[in-house]
Motif scaffolding. Sequence first.
Motif, PDB file in Angstrom:
ATOM      1  N   PHE A  67     -29.393  29.488  37.652  1.00  0.00           N
ATOM      2  CA  PHE A  67     -29.260  30.260  36.418  1.00  0.00           C
ATOM      3  C   PHE A  67     -30.462  31.148  36.093  1.00  0.00           C
ATOM      4  O   PHE A  67     -30.372  31.974  35.190  1.00  0.00           O
ATOM      5  N   GLY A  68     -31.579  30.931  36.780  1.00  0.00           N
ATOM      6  CA  GLY A  68     -32.815  31.621  36.420  1.00  0.00           C
ATOM      7  C   GLY A  68     -33.533  30.801  35.355  1.00  0.00           C
ATOM      8  O   GLY A  68     -32.897  30.092  34.569  1.00  0.00           O
ATOM      9  N   PRO A  69     -34.867  30.856  35.336  1.00  0.00           N
ATOM     10  CA  PRO A  69     -35.621  30.000  34.419  1.00  0.00           C
ATOM     11  C   PRO A  69     -35.310  30.248  32.944  1.00  0.00           C
ATOM     12  O   PRO A  69     -35.208  29.306  32.169  1.00  0.00           O
ATOM     13  N   GLY A  70     -35.138  31.487  32.548  1.00  0.00           N
ATOM     14  CA  GLY A  70     -34.885  31.777  31.130  1.00  0.00           C
ATOM     15  C   GLY A  70     -33.536  31.291  30.662  1.00  0.00           C
ATOM     16  O   GLY A  70     -33.415  30.497  29.727  1.00  0.00           O
ATOM     17  N   TYR A  71     -32.474  31.746  31.331  1.00  0.00           N
ATOM     18  CA  TYR A  71     -31.124  31.357  30.949  1.00  0.00           C
ATOM     19  C   TYR A  71     -30.894  29.870  31.207  1.00  0.00           C
ATOM     20  O   TYR A  71     -30.282  29.175  30.390  1.00  0.00           O
ATOM     21  N   GLY A  72     -31.410  29.383  32.326  1.00  0.00           N
ATOM     22  CA  GLY A  72     -31.272  27.961  32.636  1.00  0.00           C
ATOM     23  C   GLY A  72     -31.919  27.091  31.576  1.00  0.00           C
ATOM     24  O   GLY A  72     -31.352  26.080  31.157  1.00  0.00           O
ATOM     25  N   GLY A  73     -33.105  27.484  31.138  1.00  0.00           N
ATOM     26  CA  GLY A  73     -33.783  26.729  30.083  1.00  0.00           C
ATOM     27  C   GLY A  73     -32.980  26.703  28.793  1.00  0.00           C
ATOM     28  O   GLY A  73     -32.898  25.678  28.115  1.00  0.00           O
ATOM     29  N   ALA A  74     -32.361  27.836  28.465  1.00  0.00           N
ATOM     30  CA  ALA A  74     -31.533  27.901  27.253  1.00  0.00           C
ATOM     31  C   ALA A  74     -30.313  26.997  27.387  1.00  0.00           C
ATOM     32  O   ALA A  74     -29.950  26.291  26.429  1.00  0.00           O
ATOM     33  N   LEU A  75     -29.682  26.988  28.560  1.00  0.00           N
ATOM     34  CA  LEU A  75     -28.524  26.118  28.768  1.00  0.00           C
ATOM     35  C   LEU A  75     -28.903  24.648  28.613  1.00  0.00           C
ATOM     36  O   LEU A  75     -28.200  23.884  27.945  1.00  0.00           O
ATOM     37  N   VAL A  76     -29.992  24.258  29.241  1.00  0.00           N
ATOM     38  CA  VAL A  76     -30.447  22.860  29.191  1.00  0.00           C
ATOM     39  C   VAL A  76     -30.766  22.449  27.750  1.00  0.00           C
ATOM     40  O   VAL A  76     -30.467  21.342  27.324  1.00  0.00           O
ATOM     41  N   ARG A  77     -31.315  23.355  27.013  1.00  0.00           N
ATOM     42  CA  ARG A  77     -31.759  23.080  25.640  1.00  0.00           C
ATOM     43  C   ARG A  77     -30.627  23.169  24.612  1.00  0.00           C
ATOM     44  O   ARG A  77     -30.603  22.404  23.653  1.00  0.00           O
ATOM     45  N   LEU A 100     -26.810  24.049  25.208  1.00  0.00           N
ATOM     46  CA  LEU A 100     -25.384  23.838  25.473  1.00  0.00           C
ATOM     47  C   LEU A 100     -25.024  22.364  25.343  1.00  0.00           C
ATOM     48  O   LEU A 100     -25.516  21.521  26.100  1.00  0.00           O
ATOM     49  N   THR A 101     -24.167  22.041  24.381  1.00  0.00           N
ATOM     50  CA  THR A 101     -23.688  20.662  24.258  1.00  0.00           C
ATOM     51  C   THR A 101     -22.422  20.514  25.089  1.00  0.00           C
ATOM     52  O   THR A 101     -21.610  21.440  25.181  1.00  0.00           O
ATOM     53  N   MET A 102     -22.283  19.343  25.705  1.00  0.00           N
ATOM     54  CA  MET A 102     -21.156  19.110  26.611  1.00  0.00           C
ATOM     55  C   MET A 102     -20.461  17.802  26.266  1.00  0.00           C
ATOM     56  O   MET A 102     -21.116  16.762  26.138  1.00  0.00           O
ATOM     57  N   ARG A 114     -23.915  15.753  24.001  1.00  0.00           N
ATOM     58  CA  ARG A 114     -25.362  15.995  24.123  1.00  0.00           C
ATOM     59  C   ARG A 114     -25.624  17.276  24.902  1.00  0.00           C
ATOM     60  O   ARG A 114     -24.798  17.733  25.672  1.00  0.00           O
ATOM     61  N   THR A 115     -26.837  17.786  24.742  1.00  0.00           N
ATOM     62  CA  THR A 115     -27.315  18.835  25.626  1.00  0.00           C
ATOM     63  C   THR A 115     -27.804  18.161  26.900  1.00  0.00           C
ATOM     64  O   THR A 115     -27.967  16.933  26.950  1.00  0.00           O
ATOM     65  N   ALA A 116     -28.062  18.965  27.928  1.00  0.00           N
ATOM     66  CA  ALA A 116     -28.595  18.405  29.174  1.00  0.00           C
ATOM     67  C   ALA A 116     -29.929  17.717  28.908  1.00  0.00           C
ATOM     68  O   ALA A 116     -30.177  16.614  29.421  1.00  0.00           O
ATOM     69  N   ARG A 117     -30.785  18.331  28.117  1.00  0.00           N
ATOM     70  CA  ARG A 117     -32.088  17.732  27.809  1.00  0.00           C
ATOM     71  C   ARG A 117     -31.913  16.389  27.103  1.00  0.00           C
ATOM     72  O   ARG A 117     -32.572  15.400  27.443  1.00  0.00           O
ATOM     73  N   GLU A 118     -31.032  16.345  26.104  1.00  0.00           N
ATOM     74  CA  GLU A 118     -30.795  15.087  25.383  1.00  0.00           C
ATOM     75  C   GLU A 118     -30.235  14.012  26.312  1.00  0.00           C
ATOM     76  O   GLU A 118     -30.617  12.844  26.221  1.00  0.00           O
ATOM     77  N   ALA A 119     -29.345  14.421  27.208  1.00  0.00           N
ATOM     78  CA  ALA A 119     -28.753  13.468  28.149  1.00  0.00           C
ATOM     79  C   ALA A 119     -29.808  12.902  29.092  1.00  0.00           C
ATOM     80  O   ALA A 119     -29.857  11.686  29.323  1.00  0.00           O
ATOM     81  N   LEU A 120     -30.662  13.769  29.618  1.00  0.00           N
ATOM     82  CA  LEU A 120     -31.736  13.294  30.497  1.00  0.00           C
ATOM     83  C   LEU A 120     -32.669  12.352  29.748  1.00  0.00           C
ATOM     84  O   LEU A 120     -33.041  11.300  30.268  1.00  0.00           O
ATOM     85  N   ASP A 121     -33.026  12.723  28.530  1.00  0.00           N
ATOM     86  CA  ASP A 121     -33.915  11.881  27.719  1.00  0.00           C
ATOM     87  C   ASP A 121     -33.271  10.538  27.371  1.00  0.00           C
ATOM     88  O   ASP A 121     -33.971   9.548  27.169  1.00  0.00           O
ATOM     89  N   ALA A 122     -31.924  10.509  27.333  1.00  0.00           N
ATOM     90  CA  ALA A 122     -31.193   9.269  27.040  1.00  0.00           C
ATOM     91  C   ALA A 122     -31.014   8.405  28.283  1.00  0.00           C
ATOM     92  O   ALA A 122     -30.445   7.323  28.218  1.00  0.00           O
ATOM     93  N   LEU A 145     -23.985  17.940  37.348  1.00  0.00           N
ATOM     94  CA  LEU A 145     -22.560  18.159  37.593  1.00  0.00           C
ATOM     95  C   LEU A 145     -21.818  18.516  36.311  1.00  0.00           C
ATOM     96  O   LEU A 145     -20.932  19.373  36.322  1.00  0.00           O
ATOM     97  N   ALA A 146     -22.182  17.905  35.203  1.00  0.00           N
ATOM     98  CA  ALA A 146     -21.571  18.250  33.913  1.00  0.00           C
ATOM     99  C   ALA A 146     -21.900  19.684  33.532  1.00  0.00           C
ATOM    100  O   ALA A 146     -21.027  20.434  33.066  1.00  0.00           O
ATOM    101  N   LEU A 147     -23.141  20.088  33.740  1.00  0.00           N
ATOM    102  CA  LEU A 147     -23.560  21.451  33.434  1.00  0.00           C
ATOM    103  C   LEU A 147     -22.839  22.451  34.341  1.00  0.00           C
ATOM    104  O   LEU A 147     -22.385  23.502  33.880  1.00  0.00           O
ATOM    105  N   CYS A 148     -22.705  22.115  35.609  1.00  0.00           N
ATOM    106  CA  CYS A 148     -21.971  22.982  36.538  1.00  0.00           C
ATOM    107  C   CYS A 148     -20.522  23.157  36.097  1.00  0.00           C
ATOM    108  O   CYS A 148     -19.986  24.278  36.116  1.00  0.00           O
ATOM    109  N   ALA A 149     -19.895  22.070  35.723  1.00  0.00           N
ATOM    110  CA  ALA A 149     -18.497  22.138  35.285  1.00  0.00           C
ATOM    111  C   ALA A 149     -18.363  22.968  34.015  1.00  0.00           C
ATOM    112  O   ALA A 149     -17.452  23.792  33.889  1.00  0.00           O
ATOM    113  N   ALA A 150     -19.281  22.788  33.087  1.00  0.00           N
ATOM    114  CA  ALA A 150     -19.222  23.499  31.809  1.00  0.00           C
ATOM    115  C   ALA A 150     -19.467  24.993  31.954  1.00  0.00           C
ATOM    116  O   ALA A 150     -19.004  25.783  31.125  1.00  0.00           O
ATOM    117  N   THR A 151     -20.176  25.385  33.001  1.00  0.00           N
ATOM    118  CA  THR A 151     -20.524  26.795  33.183  1.00  0.00           C
ATOM    119  C   THR A 151     -19.800  27.425  34.371  1.00  0.00           C
ATOM    120  O   THR A 151     -20.132  28.535  34.778  1.00  0.00           O
TER     121      THR A 151
END
Length: 76
Positions: free
Chosen positions: A14-24, A26-28, A34-42, A51-57
Amino acid sequence: MKRSEFQVAIDEEFGPGYGGALVRDLTMEALGGRTAREALDAGIPPREVWLALCAATDVPVERRHGVGQREPGRHG
């Protein structure tokens, strides 16, 4: 997949900028709303989050193995 490999895959796909925004931002539903960041932190494994992020995008299936990761079913 390690968390550092997850970050490389995000940056490459996704590139660092857009990828960072998605991780921060996008809730899935696949991650319990959760967002990807919240899921990782959990404690959700990075591979599952990736894989969830790939499916969502709509990342094509052939690219979902992640950068630097062996494609499923391939050896060596």
